[in-house]
Design a protein around this motif. Sequence first.
Motif, PDB file in Angstrom:
ATOM      1  N   ASP A 108       0.832  -1.202   0.000  1.00  0.00           N
ATOM      2  CA  ASP A 108       0.000   0.000   0.000  1.00  0.00           C
ATOM      3  C   ASP A 108       0.872   1.260   0.000  1.00  0.00           C
ATOM      4  N   GLU A 109       1.943   1.230   0.762  1.00  0.00           N
ATOM      5  CA  GLU A 109       2.850   2.372   0.793  1.00  0.00           C
ATOM      6  C   GLU A 109       3.507   2.587  -0.560  1.00  0.00           C
ATOM      7  N   GLU A 110       3.834   1.496  -1.225  1.00  0.00           N
ATOM      8  CA  GLU A 110       4.437   1.604  -2.558  1.00  0.00           C
ATOM      9  C   GLU A 110       3.449   2.217  -3.542  1.00  0.00           C
ATOM     10  N   LYS A 111       2.170   1.788  -3.477  1.00  0.00           N
ATOM     11  CA  LYS A 111       1.150   2.342  -4.353  1.00  0.00           C
ATOM     12  C   LYS A 111       0.925   3.826  -4.066  1.00  0.00           C
ATOM     13  N   ALA A 112       0.927   4.181  -2.769  1.00  0.00           N
ATOM     14  CA  ALA A 112       0.743   5.588  -2.397  1.00  0.00           C
ATOM     15  C   ALA A 112       1.885   6.434  -2.933  1.00  0.00           C
ATOM     16  N   SER A 113       3.094   5.880  -2.895  1.00  0.00           N
ATOM     17  CA  SER A 113       4.259   6.595  -3.413  1.00  0.00           C
ATOM     18  C   SER A 113       4.155   6.788  -4.921  1.00  0.00           C
ATOM     19  N   MET A 114       3.699   5.748  -5.636  1.00  0.00           N
ATOM     20  CA  MET A 114       3.550   5.849  -7.090  1.00  0.00           C
ATOM     21  C   MET A 114       2.455   6.851  -7.454  1.00  0.00           C
ATOM     22  N   PHE A 115       1.389   6.892  -6.640  1.00  0.00           N
ATOM     23  CA  PHE A 115       0.331   7.855  -6.906  1.00  0.00           C
ATOM     24  C   PHE A 115       0.844   9.275  -6.703  1.00  0.00           C
ATOM     25  N   TYR A 116       1.642   9.478  -5.679  1.00  0.00           N
ATOM     26  CA  TYR A 116       2.202  10.806  -5.419  1.00  0.00           C
ATOM     27  C   TYR A 116       3.007  11.288  -6.626  1.00  0.00           C
ATOM     28  N   VAL A 117       3.852  10.417  -7.146  1.00  0.00           N
ATOM     29  CA  VAL A 117       4.690  10.778  -8.298  1.00  0.00           C
ATOM     30  C   VAL A 117       3.818  11.110  -9.502  1.00  0.00           C
ATOM     31  N   HIS A 118       2.800  10.276  -9.737  1.00  0.00           N
ATOM     32  CA  HIS A 118       1.929  10.493 -10.899  1.00  0.00           C
ATOM     33  C   HIS A 118       1.104  11.767 -10.727  1.00  0.00           C
ATOM     34  N   ALA A 119       0.614  11.999  -9.505  1.00  0.00           N
ATOM     35  CA  ALA A 119      -0.207  13.188  -9.255  1.00  0.00           C
ATOM     36  C   ALA A 119       0.601  14.466  -9.469  1.00  0.00           C
ATOM     37  N   VAL A 120       1.826  14.475  -9.011  1.00  0.00           N
ATOM     38  CA  VAL A 120       2.690  15.654  -9.200  1.00  0.00           C
ATOM     39  C   VAL A 120       2.908  15.916 -10.686  1.00  0.00           C
ATOM     40  N   SER A 121       3.129  14.855 -11.457  1.00  0.00           N
ATOM     41  CA  SER A 121       3.339  15.022 -12.902  1.00  0.00           C
ATOM     42  C   SER A 121       2.074  15.530 -13.579  1.00  0.00           C
ATOM     43  N   MET A 122       0.891  15.143 -13.075  1.00  0.00           N
ATOM     44  CA  MET A 122      -0.366  15.611 -13.649  1.00  0.00           C
ATOM     45  C   MET A 122      -0.639  17.067 -13.262  1.00  0.00           C
ATOM     46  N   ILE A 123      -0.292  17.434 -12.045  1.00  0.00           N
ATOM     47  CA  ILE A 123      -0.459  18.833 -11.616  1.00  0.00           C
ATOM     48  C   ILE A 123       0.365  19.750 -12.508  1.00  0.00           C
ATOM     49  N   GLN A 124       1.497  19.261 -12.944  1.00  0.00           N
ATOM     50  CA  GLN A 124       2.386  20.038 -13.806  1.00  0.00           C
ATOM     51  C   GLN A 124       2.181  19.716 -15.289  1.00  0.00           C
ATOM     52  N   GLY A 125       1.161  18.895 -15.604  1.00  0.00           N
ATOM     53  CA  GLY A 125       0.977  18.417 -16.968  1.00  0.00           C
ATOM     54  C   GLY A 125       0.079  19.293 -17.818  1.00  0.00           C
ATOM     55  N   GLU A 126      -0.262  18.773 -18.998  1.00  0.00           N
ATOM     56  CA  GLU A 126      -1.120  19.483 -19.943  1.00  0.00           C
ATOM     57  C   GLU A 126      -2.595  19.352 -19.536  1.00  0.00           C
ATOM     58  N   LEU A 127      -3.418  20.230 -20.101  1.00  0.00           N
ATOM     59  CA  LEU A 127      -4.834  20.287 -19.739  1.00  0.00           C
ATOM     60  C   LEU A 127      -5.534  18.955 -19.984  1.00  0.00           C
ATOM     61  N   ALA A 128      -5.330  18.350 -21.154  1.00  0.00           N
ATOM     62  CA  ALA A 128      -6.009  17.090 -21.476  1.00  0.00           C
ATOM     63  C   ALA A 128      -5.618  15.987 -20.500  1.00  0.00           C
TER      64      ALA A 128
END
Length: 468
Positions: free
Chosen positions: A27-47
């Motif tokens: 679960d901690e590993e999944k939470a860590s992967m979500f954090y990384v993905h969420a940060v990239s989406m916050i900084q990502g393109e609109l679509a």
Amino acid sequence: MDLITSHSQPGRSVSSMVKDGKEEDHDEEKASMFYVHAVSMIQGELAERRSFLQCFRGYATPEQLFEIWKVQIKNKATKEQASDFMKTWLEEYIQGDLNNKRIRETLGLLESKSFSNPNEIKLLLLKTNQEECSNGAGLQRTKSLGIGLPLDLRRGTDFMDVPSREIAKALTQSEFQIFSRIKTSDILAKIEWNKTGGNAENVTAMIARFNQISFWVTTTVVSCQDRKAQVEYLEKFLKVARECDRLNNFNGLMEIMSGLNHFTVQRMHQLWGDLSAKYKKYFDEYEEMLSTANNFKNYNEQLATRTLPTLPHFGLFMRDFVALKEGNNKYHSNGDINGSLMQMMGDRFEAIRIYQRHPYKLNVSSSAVQLVAAPHFIADEDILYKMSFRCEPTETDDPPSPFISPAMPRRASMESSDSTGSQESTTSVESTSSSRSYRLSQMHNILSTLRSSAKKSPRGDDHRDSWT
């Protein structure tokens, strides 16, 4: 052994503790992967942000995403991107994402920092707060199936007395009202995607309406004992189907064809033999248009050519979402979040939203509204079969079981449209099948058409007066 048991919780084995420990690490590993993905989406393109915001609840809660966003909004290097992300989140908002506490916290963060679009976000936050305060009002409207007529006004309207065009308009207007209220959260809850559950009442109402109208069509035909009148009913429903087609109402068209394809109607060969060539042509035309062959190829091609407003067959959207969920892993083998899955689901959500943003504005007669508000129907297959048998008996004295013959046509309800049992519904991200490639290209074509489509008159000059 004594040392181990003295430090363990009563009633728990060592193996269960080890298993729990591994699950916590996972679960901690999944939470860590979500954090990384969420940060990239916050900084990502609109679509990318839109697809992510529609699907992230399968990986984390809104509260967890909000905590990640707070870190980014406080960072000078990412605060503008985080500000844009919050704007998109509020535009794609799902009720319950931001409670009053999180709204106040967001306003406080906006006041303490300098941003390029603070007022725009503040207005969206105020709108969001109003939606939270009025939570539940929309669900009450859904329970009336978008019609809201008193029960005493739902009587006394004869099907044959109401013009086919008016019936089609009433079906279109009432069902688009239900369709327009379906949110991303309803669909995700229905396919059990969300980690925190959810309410799928709007989707359930759409499914119930589809089956109600389909059974109404079947019941009307098989309950009539007079052959001449029965043929007239059959022709009338095909006229209504024709008008639904002219209104770009594929959902209504599918409801009627589903009702006529019920095995209790299809088994009456003498009835179909008495149908005129004109109406047989109508039926065959719509059978071909709505065929399941090549993953509904003909239907998708028709859908891509129609102008807005259009009411698509909602059941096929649900079938796609179920297939995407069941046919793909949320995570890649290396632990990364499956971004391609999010994008594919996001494409379908975007298509639904474009259709919803272009409502019908039809002037519908009160008699038609009353007729479709609460149509009489029987959903019991045995009763329908007995009624059909009385209309057109077989050579045997007693009616056989309607479930003996595997070749007997089955009714294509919206619930069955959700099924992933068909090989044609496979939509795997990692699949390279021609069916998947075709389906993706069709969705791309439909989205491209919708994005560039403006409101136009429906096909045929004789129907322009029905649009306002």
